[in-house]
Design a protein around this motif. Structure first.
Motif, short mmCIF file in Angstrom:
data_model
loop_
_atom_site.label_atom_id
_atom_site.label_comp_id
_atom_site.label_asym_id
_atom_site.label_seq_id
_atom_site.Cartn_x
_atom_site.Cartn_y
_atom_site.Cartn_z
N TYR A 402 0.84 -1.21 0.00
CA TYR A 402 0.00 0.00 0.00
C TYR A 402 0.87 1.26 0.00
CZ TYR A 402 -3.42 -3.52 1.26
OH TYR A 402 -4.22 -4.65 1.25
N SER A 403 1.99 1.18 0.70
CA SER A 403 2.95 2.29 0.68
C SER A 403 3.50 2.47 -0.73
CB SER A 403 4.09 2.01 1.66
OG SER A 403 5.09 2.98 1.55
N PHE A 404 3.78 1.37 -1.41
CA PHE A 404 4.29 1.42 -2.79
C PHE A 404 3.28 2.09 -3.71
CE2 PHE A 404 4.06 -1.09 -6.85
CZ PHE A 404 5.01 -0.34 -7.53
N TYR A 405 2.01 1.71 -3.61
CA TYR A 405 0.98 2.31 -4.45
C TYR A 405 0.87 3.82 -4.18
CZ TYR A 405 -0.50 -2.55 -5.13
OH TYR A 405 -0.54 -3.88 -5.42
N LEU A 406 0.89 4.18 -2.90
CA LEU A 406 0.74 5.59 -2.52
C LEU A 406 1.91 6.42 -3.06
CD1 LEU A 406 -0.59 7.90 -0.93
CD2 LEU A 406 0.68 7.13 1.09
N PHE A 407 3.12 5.94 -2.85
CA PHE A 407 4.29 6.71 -3.28
C PHE A 407 4.39 6.80 -4.80
CE2 PHE A 407 5.59 6.46 1.07
CZ PHE A 407 6.43 7.54 1.26
N THR A 408 3.91 5.76 -5.49
CA THR A 408 3.91 5.81 -6.95
C THR A 408 3.00 6.93 -7.44
OG1 THR A 408 4.33 3.43 -7.11
CG2 THR A 408 3.42 4.51 -9.06
N VAL A 409 1.82 7.05 -6.84
CA VAL A 409 0.90 8.12 -7.21
C VAL A 409 1.51 9.48 -6.89
CG1 VAL A 409 -1.34 9.18 -6.68
CG2 VAL A 409 -1.16 6.69 -6.95
N VAL A 410 2.14 9.59 -5.72
CA VAL A 410 2.75 10.86 -5.32
C VAL A 410 3.84 11.28 -6.30
CG1 VAL A 410 4.19 11.99 -3.56
CG2 VAL A 410 2.20 10.62 -2.88
N TYR A 411 4.70 10.36 -6.67
CA TYR A 411 5.80 10.70 -7.58
C TYR A 411 5.31 11.07 -8.97
CZ TYR A 411 9.76 9.72 -4.55
OH TYR A 411 10.71 9.78 -3.55
N PHE A 412 4.33 10.35 -9.47
CA PHE A 412 3.78 10.71 -10.78
C PHE A 412 3.10 12.08 -10.73
CE2 PHE A 412 4.38 6.27 -12.05
CZ PHE A 412 4.74 6.44 -13.38
N SER A 413 2.42 12.37 -9.62
CA SER A 413 1.80 13.69 -9.46
C SER A 413 2.86 14.78 -9.41
CB SER A 413 0.96 13.72 -8.18
OG SER A 413 -0.06 12.73 -8.22
N LEU A 414 3.96 14.50 -8.72
CA LEU A 414 5.06 15.46 -8.63
C LEU A 414 5.66 15.70 -10.01
CD1 LEU A 414 6.85 17.14 -6.74
CD2 LEU A 414 8.34 15.14 -6.48
N ALA A 415 5.80 14.63 -10.81
CA ALA A 415 6.35 14.78 -12.16
C ALA A 415 5.44 15.65 -13.03
CB ALA A 415 6.54 13.40 -12.79
N VAL A 416 4.13 15.45 -12.89
CA VAL A 416 3.17 16.26 -13.66
C VAL A 416 3.27 17.72 -13.24
CG1 VAL A 416 0.72 16.69 -14.06
CG2 VAL A 416 1.59 14.35 -14.09
N ALA A 417 3.37 17.97 -11.94
CA ALA A 417 3.46 19.34 -11.44
C ALA A 417 4.74 20.03 -11.94
CB ALA A 417 3.43 19.35 -9.91
N VAL A 418 5.85 19.30 -11.92
CA VAL A 418 7.12 19.87 -12.39
C VAL A 418 7.04 20.18 -13.88
CG1 VAL A 418 9.55 19.34 -12.84
CG2 VAL A 418 8.55 18.81 -10.61
N THR A 419 6.45 19.28 -14.65
CA THR A 419 6.30 19.49 -16.10
C THR A 419 5.46 20.73 -16.37
OG1 THR A 419 6.45 17.11 -16.50
CG2 THR A 419 5.53 18.46 -18.26
N PHE A 420 4.38 20.89 -15.61
CA PHE A 420 3.51 22.06 -15.77
C PHE A 420 4.27 23.35 -15.45
CE2 PHE A 420 0.84 25.16 -13.51
CZ PHE A 420 -0.01 25.54 -14.54
N LEU A 421 5.02 23.35 -14.35
CA LEU A 421 5.75 24.54 -13.94
C LEU A 421 6.82 24.92 -14.97
CD1 LEU A 421 6.20 23.86 -10.11
CD2 LEU A 421 4.74 25.60 -11.17
N LEU A 422 7.52 23.91 -15.49
CA LEU A 422 8.56 24.19 -16.48
C LEU A 422 7.94 24.70 -17.78
CD1 LEU A 422 10.96 21.15 -15.98
CD2 LEU A 422 11.30 23.51 -15.24
N GLY A 423 6.82 24.11 -18.18
CA GLY A 423 6.13 24.59 -19.38
C GLY A 423 5.70 26.03 -19.25
N ARG A 424 5.22 26.40 -18.07
CA ARG A 424 4.81 27.78 -17.83
C ARG A 424 6.01 28.71 -17.88
NH1 ARG A 424 1.89 29.68 -12.31
NH2 ARG A 424 4.04 29.46 -11.57
#
Length: 442
Positions: A402-424
């Motif tokens: 369950y920790s693995f599933y949670l951290f996977t979602v967190v990291y993918f969300s972080l990657a999306v946020a970073v991509t958005f910030l860099l694009g801006r």
């Protein structure tokens, strides 16, 4: 999914994301410092805008790298308590020093971001250089800790106890130099090609060409130099692995049988059941030459390694092939670019050259991810080479999946946020002046 697989998967996901953030965070300050230096020397406003734009990227990746790195530190203790119980006192020094380098980097970055029009202009530039140097030192120290896992030293292991601990010897183990050199150059190549590819795309789209052409020149040259040096560092690493981790080398090359005049295998599908590689191209004697400098030298194969001590052959071999293939493509592009710079300058304004760099944008990080897969999977089943098995180090606590599933979602969300910030940030680049002729020769 059992706890052991879940723990390994969580570390793999965490490291897979962190290594991208940390590589960019290590290298971008040097790009920024070069652009800043060029502005101070030439007064070209494009270089000033590049410096400010890249400084925002540095801040973003510093934050994400710090967060993801902190998570990894906690995961070492929470997921692998037996490992940290015994290994912590031995290889803790590089982690402690890395913390010092991190604080220096944070202070210098604060000075740089808020020092515009406040500090002496050259002191301000020096603070940016300090950000890059401390970031590189931080990365090397972390790699030194990882290299200890591949080449444990600085202690005596007697009757299940670790005695006579020498943290200096542990930090400067036999593997630290080759791994640190290879990783540092890989970070420059990966980040250089990624950033150059983004700026090349903006040039193709005719968006603020003067800004992006200047940025492309800086990053492309870093990428080219790193890609040319990388095979040399790879040769040093391969020779170390052949001497100290023969099982890893055998898995990398899918080298099943110990023999002289050992062939270098390109591609292929390992068949562990029949101890052969199908559909591969073999270069007779080349593996012997590469690892021992002699065609007739013997290279240890998996037949000399007990089955219980063999790493997963297919994963290690495929990852190694991907790393080498990506590296060779980047080397080819680099030689082509140098040919354009020194011989055929008219190519420097051709759209096809920029399209090549755009296509190469992900290659460096593909190679980095594949290389770390080789490093970690190729060491299995050991968490400390020859001393402690990975299965013996995992936490007995339940529910790791369950920790693995949670951290996977967190990291993918972080990657999306970073991509958005860099694009801006890319879209917010100011236009001071432009060039319509893609003048990359100035």
């Amino acid at each position: 999914m059992d706890n052991f697989l879940a723990a390994r998967s969580q570390m793999a996901v965490s490291l897979g994301f962190h290594i991208v953030f940390s590589c960019i965070g290590m290298v971008m300050p040097f790009f920024m410092a070069v652009a800043h230096f060029l502005w101070l020397r030439t007064g070209n406003e494009n270089y000033k805008n590049i410096t400010k734009a890249w400084s925002k990227g540095v801040a973003i990746f510093f934050a994400t790298g710090a967060v993801s790195g902190t998570v990894l530190s906690f995961e070492l203790g929470l997921l692998w308590p037996e490992f940290m119980k015994h290994a912590g006192p031995i290889f803790g020094m590089p982690f402690s020093l890395e913390g010092t380098a991190f604080f220096i980097e944070a202070i210098a970055l604060g000075f740089f971001l808020y020092g515009w029009n406040t500090f002496n202009r050259w002191f301000h530039w020096v603070t940016g250089v300090v950000v890059g140097v401390s970031g590189i030192v931080s990365g090397i120290l972390v790699v030194a800790a990882n290299s200890w896992m591949n080449s444990p030293s600085g202690f005596d292991y007697i009757n299940g106890k670790y005695t006579n601990i020498d943290p200096i010897k542990a930090m400067f183990n036999d593997a630290w130099f080759s791994q640190a050199l290879h990783m540092t150059i890989a970070a420059f190549a990966a980040t250089g090609f990624a950033v150059a590819g983004i700026h090349a795309l903006m040039i193709i789209r005719k968006q603020n060409v003067g800004f992006h052409a200047a940025a492309f020149r800086i990053t492309a040259m870093f990428a080219v130099v790193a890609a040319i040096l990388q095979p040399l560092s790879g040769d040093i690493s391969a020779k170390f692995v052949a001497k100290n981790q023969p099982a890893k080398l055998a898995a990398m090359e899918a080298h099943f049988k110990t023999q002289t005049y050992s062939p270098l295998i390109i591609g292929g599908v390992p068949d562990t059941k029949n101890q052969e590689v199908k559909y591969a191209v073999e270069l007779p004697g080349m593996l012997s030459l590469m690892v021992n400098d002699k065609f007739d030298s013997e290279v240890i194969g998996l037949d000399r390694i007990p089955v219980k001590d063999q790493p997963p052959v297919a994963v290690t071999h495929y990852a190694f092939q991907i790393m080498v293939a990506a590296g060779m493509v980047m080397l080819g592009i680099s030689l082509l670019y140098l040919l354009a710079v020194f011989k055929f300058k008219q190519w420097l304004s051709k759209e096809w050259l920029f399209k090549i760099f755009v296509a190469a944008t992900p290659l460096g990080f593909l190679a980095v991810e594949a290389g770390w897969t080789v490093t970690e999977v190729g060491r299995q089943p050991w968490i400390i080479q020859g001393v402690m098995r990975t299965a013996d180090a995992v936490t007995p606590m339940p529910g790791i999946m369950y920790s693995f599933y949670l951290f996977t979602v967190v990291y993918f969300s972080l990657a999306v946020a970073v991509t958005f910030l860099l694009g801006r940030q890319i879209k917010m680049v100011p236009v001071i002046y432009d060039h319509t002729n893609l003048n990359l020769q100035s």
